[in-house]
Design a protein around this motif. Structure first.
Motif, mmCIF file in Angstrom:
data_model
loop_
_atom_site.group_PDB
_atom_site.id
_atom_site.type_symbol
_atom_site.label_atom_id
_atom_site.label_comp_id
_atom_site.label_asym_id
_atom_site.label_seq_id
_atom_site.Cartn_x
_atom_site.Cartn_y
_atom_site.Cartn_z
ATOM 1 N N UNK B 74 0.839 -1.210 0.000
ATOM 2 C CA UNK B 74 0.000 0.000 0.000
ATOM 3 C C UNK B 74 0.867 1.251 0.000
ATOM 4 N N UNK B 75 1.538 1.442 -1.128
ATOM 5 C CA UNK B 75 2.546 2.490 -1.291
ATOM 6 C C UNK B 75 2.050 3.881 -0.907
ATOM 7 N N UNK B 76 0.828 4.224 -1.305
ATOM 8 C CA UNK B 76 0.360 5.603 -1.121
ATOM 9 C C UNK B 76 -0.594 5.763 0.058
ATOM 10 N N UNK B 77 -0.594 4.807 0.992
ATOM 11 C CA UNK B 77 -1.365 5.025 2.219
ATOM 12 C C UNK B 77 -0.767 6.210 2.967
ATOM 13 N N UNK B 78 -1.631 7.123 3.403
ATOM 14 C CA UNK B 78 -1.147 8.392 3.957
ATOM 15 C C UNK B 78 -0.489 8.230 5.318
ATOM 16 N N UNK B 79 -0.891 7.209 6.038
ATOM 17 C CA UNK B 79 -0.371 7.009 7.391
ATOM 18 C C UNK B 79 0.569 5.810 7.386
ATOM 19 N N UNK B 80 1.802 6.019 7.859
ATOM 20 C CA UNK B 80 2.759 4.913 7.949
ATOM 21 C C UNK B 80 2.334 4.036 9.121
ATOM 22 N N UNK B 81 1.861 2.833 8.841
ATOM 23 C CA UNK B 81 1.190 2.023 9.858
ATOM 24 C C UNK B 81 2.102 0.933 10.417
ATOM 25 N N UNK B 82 1.686 0.378 11.569
ATOM 26 C CA UNK B 82 2.394 -0.776 12.125
ATOM 27 C C UNK B 82 2.395 -1.926 11.124
ATOM 28 N N UNK B 83 1.272 -2.056 10.408
ATOM 29 C CA UNK B 83 1.171 -3.130 9.421
ATOM 30 C C UNK B 83 2.253 -2.988 8.349
ATOM 31 N N UNK B 84 2.483 -1.756 7.889
ATOM 32 C CA UNK B 84 3.510 -1.554 6.861
ATOM 33 C C UNK B 84 4.913 -1.803 7.414
ATOM 34 N N UNK B 85 5.126 -1.436 8.678
ATOM 35 C CA UNK B 85 6.438 -1.700 9.291
ATOM 36 C C UNK B 85 6.689 -3.207 9.370
ATOM 37 N N UNK B 86 5.637 -3.951 9.759
ATOM 38 C CA UNK B 86 5.770 -5.417 9.806
ATOM 39 C C UNK B 86 6.014 -5.966 8.400
#
Lengths: 57, 293
Positions: B74-86
């Motif tokens: 989800x490259x352009x999700x505005x909020x850097x999420x825990x899910x993206x960090x994982x």
């Protein structure tokens, strides 16, 4: 966090998830031009997709 | 090992873990016809991978013929999420397990706020969105340590999305010198749904950056009996004739193509006619690449 972009994304998904949508979104000002380009049939397809694939806090 | 002439793009398949896919593609693998394999590695994080699929991934990895294709970053999700960090941590581990030639992801976003996942959706082309996307793509490149690229979307909310997507992707790719994964069925969807010509749509993309092509089938749908027919990228049917035509056109215009991948959902290969059609599609792609690549 890009707050205005986040507000747009959440509003879009909520609107699609939750029928004649644009008014609710416009009520995000910087995206008004973008929203004016929405086409009914593509919004309908989006709604279908969001229902299929779209909640977890 | 692989039947291929020098300097031609590799022709291969997107790996599905469904047993129907294995049945349909086994002869192609056994005859050395599949020159490259693409693996949607983050799909493998959610489910157990059958042993035959693991062996294929290892086989192509060991021969430097494995392409990585992310689906849920989800490259352009505005909020850097825990899910993206994982996701990035798992991705780093993935890159140490398998040797990928390059890594691609989808342009757009699919998660925001409490919505964990949707279809990949486009974003308005604004400086803020470009800045956001460049940051996320840089993180992907730092973890990958191989070339990274983005795939064009089929879906668009309107003409403006279609007109802007090529420029938007170009701006995202420049800082990391990334590549474009040009999905030809996605182009076909936009050409039909927005009444565009092939030359005008192709001209909006950075064709010199095209390193990989996707081909697939799809379906037609109407949301009401009176509404227009919409072409959708559902990966559940034969490759349309128009997409084969696009392949020939694009191969002549894109001189840096390294791989051409056929995609199809595994569970749709559930009858002899469907399997035969799929194999014919694959062989047709090879013939066009041999002629035009």
């Amino acid at each position: 966090t890009h707050q205005d972009l986040l507000a747009f994304q959440v509003a879009l998904l909520e609107a699609l998830n939750a029928h004649p949508i644009l008014s609710r979104l416009k009520a995000l000002a910087s995206f008004e031009v973008y929203l004016n380009t929405f086409e009914d049939r593509m919004v309908e397809v989006a709604a279908e997709l969001v229902k299929k694939w779209g909640r977890l806090n | 090992m692989f039947k291929r002439k020098q300097n031609l793009p590799w022709v291969g398949l997107s790996l599905m873990t469904d047993p129907h896919f294995f049945t349909a593609t086994r002869p192609l693998f056994e005859q050395g016809e599949v020159e490259v394999l693409e693996w949607s590695f983050d799909a493998g994080w959610e489910d157990t991978i059958p042993s035959w699929a693991s062996e294929l991934i290892d086989f192509y990895s060991q021969r430097d013929r494995l392409l990585g294709h992310g689906v849920t970053y989800s490259l352009l999700s505005a909020e850097w999420s825990d899910r993206q960090m994982r996701w990035l941590k798992q991705f780093q581990a993935e890159c140490s397990r398998h040797r990928y030639v390059h890594i691609s992801e989808h342009f757009g976003w699919m998660s925001a706020g409490n919505f964990a996942r949707s279809a990949p959706l486009p974003m308005p082309y604004t400086p803020d969105a470009v800045s956001l996307g460049r940051d996320r793509l840089q993180r992907l490149a730092d973890a990958a340590k191989v070339p990274v690229g983005l795939e064009n979307l089929a879906f668009a909310f309107g003409q403006k999305d279609v007109a802007d997507q090529g420029k938007f992707i170009t701006e995202l790719l420049e800082p990391v010198d990334g590549f474009l994964l040009l999905d030809l069925h996605n182009l076909f969807c936009q050409i039909h749904n927005f009444q565009l010509s092939i030359p005008e749509l192709l001209a909006s993309y950075p064709l010199a950056r095209v390193r990989e092509l996707h081909l697939s089938g799809g379906s037609w749908s109407r949301t009401t009996p009176d509404s227009n027919l919409v072409r959708r990228d559902t990966h559940d049917g034969a490759v349309p004739e128009a997409v084969f035509d696009l392949l020939a056109i694009v191969l002549k215009q894109c001189t840096n193509v390294k791989a051409v991948i056929l995609e199809r959902l595994g569970h749709t290969l559930n009858s002899e006619p469907e399997i035969e059609q799929f194999r014919q599609d694959f062989n047709r792609i090879k013939q066009i690449v041999k002629r035009c690549g």
